[in-house]
Scaffold this active site. Structure first.
Site, mmCIF file in Angstrom:
data_model
loop_
_atom_site.group_PDB
_atom_site.id
_atom_site.type_symbol
_atom_site.label_atom_id
_atom_site.label_comp_id
_atom_site.label_asym_id
_atom_site.label_seq_id
_atom_site.Cartn_x
_atom_site.Cartn_y
_atom_site.Cartn_z
ATOM 1 N N HIS A 96 -2.284 -0.812 0.468
ATOM 2 C CA HIS A 96 -1.529 -0.603 -0.776
ATOM 3 C C HIS A 96 -1.526 -1.886 -1.610
ATOM 4 C CE1 HIS A 96 1.759 0.592 -3.502
ATOM 5 N NE2 HIS A 96 2.216 -0.635 -3.292
ATOM 6 N N GLU A 97 -1.287 -3.013 -0.968
ATOM 7 C CA GLU A 97 -1.276 -4.280 -1.706
ATOM 8 C C GLU A 97 -2.660 -4.629 -2.243
ATOM 9 O OE1 GLU A 97 1.445 -5.396 -2.572
ATOM 10 O OE2 GLU A 97 2.667 -4.224 -1.190
ATOM 11 N N HIS A 100 -3.272 -3.103 -5.561
ATOM 12 C CA HIS A 100 -2.836 -3.878 -6.731
ATOM 13 C C HIS A 100 -3.913 -4.891 -7.143
ATOM 14 C CE1 HIS A 100 1.089 -2.174 -7.024
ATOM 15 N NE2 HIS A 100 1.481 -2.591 -5.829
ATOM 16 N N HIS A 104 -5.859 -5.121 -10.699
ATOM 17 C CA HIS A 104 -6.013 -6.366 -11.453
ATOM 18 C C HIS A 104 -7.469 -6.568 -11.875
ATOM 19 C CE1 HIS A 104 -5.009 -10.977 -11.624
ATOM 20 N NE2 HIS A 104 -5.235 -10.458 -12.813
#
Length: 224
Positions: A96-97, A100, A104
């Site tokens: 999940h991280e 991100h 980006h």
């Protein structure tokens, strides 16, 4: 007590329940080994490399559920239970991280908007409560509450923009995890439960903020 306070209390109760649920769900699925045998670190590193993000580091940090992606330092920071362990929970949170980090890279519009809003929202969230509280002590100065509402609206807007960012990161993570064989189809249920429980905490927080904003707007209109 304002009539809106009953809804705010209900939303706050939902927030507490969501917090307990995410901890319970994480704990439950952290006890379920993942078939690939990858740790959270290994899953994050592999997914980053597959998306050409070789320059994004993965670091272990203290705490539990303190995982996040730092867009300034370009680092995925994973809590120790996620970084070191091989489980459905650990791999789900790690990926999940990374979602991100991928946002980006591709300049996901809502993430770009969120980054642009952050300085204003950070300032507003600190100043707005002071102005709103002051307006109740100095009710003869009408602009205090109005200015507090405007600033608080910026903080609420930031929370609302955060929702699609979080849901999109989870969606990217689940899709890539299945596509690249990080998880089996039967493990996808556990991944969904872990990520959905985490997302609910953001929904509850946003709901509290929206209801609180509506309350202050109603008070402002009553004064007028």
């Amino acid at each position: 007590m304002h009539p809106m306070d009953f809804l705010i209390i209900a939303a706050f109760s939902l927030s507490l329940w969501a917090s307990f649920r995410v901890k319970g769900t994480f704990t439950r699925w952290s006890q379920v080994p993942i078939h690939s045998g990858m740790t959270g670190y290994q899953a994050a590193r592999r997914m980053l490399d597959m998306n050409g993000l070789y320059d994004v580091a993965v670091e272990a940090i203290p705490g539990t559920l303190s995982d996040h992606y730092d867009p300034i330092a370009r680092v995925v920071r994973l809590s120790e239970p996620v970084y070191h362990h091989s489980s459905v929970s650990a791999v789900s949170v790690a990926c999940h991280e990374v979602g991100h980090a991928i946002q980006h890279k591709v300049h996901y519009p809502m993430l770009v908007t969120r980054h642009k809003m952050f300085p204003v929202a950070n300032f507003a969230s600190g100043v707005a409560p002071i102005l709103i509280i002051a307006s109740f002590f100095f009710s003869s100065v009408p602009y205090l509450l109005g200015l507090g509402i405007i600033l608080f609206s910026a903080a609420v807007a930031f929370q609302l923009v955060t929702l699609p960012v979080e849901f999109n990161a989870s969606s990217r993570a689940r899709e890539l995890m299945l596509k690249e064989g990080f998880i089996h189809q039967e493990e996808a249920k556990g991944v969904a439960k872990v990520l959905n429980a985490a997302a609910l905490t953001y929904v509850a927080a946003a709901l509290i903020s929206v209801l609180t904003l509506l309350k202050y707007i109603m008070i402002f209109n009553d004064r007028r």
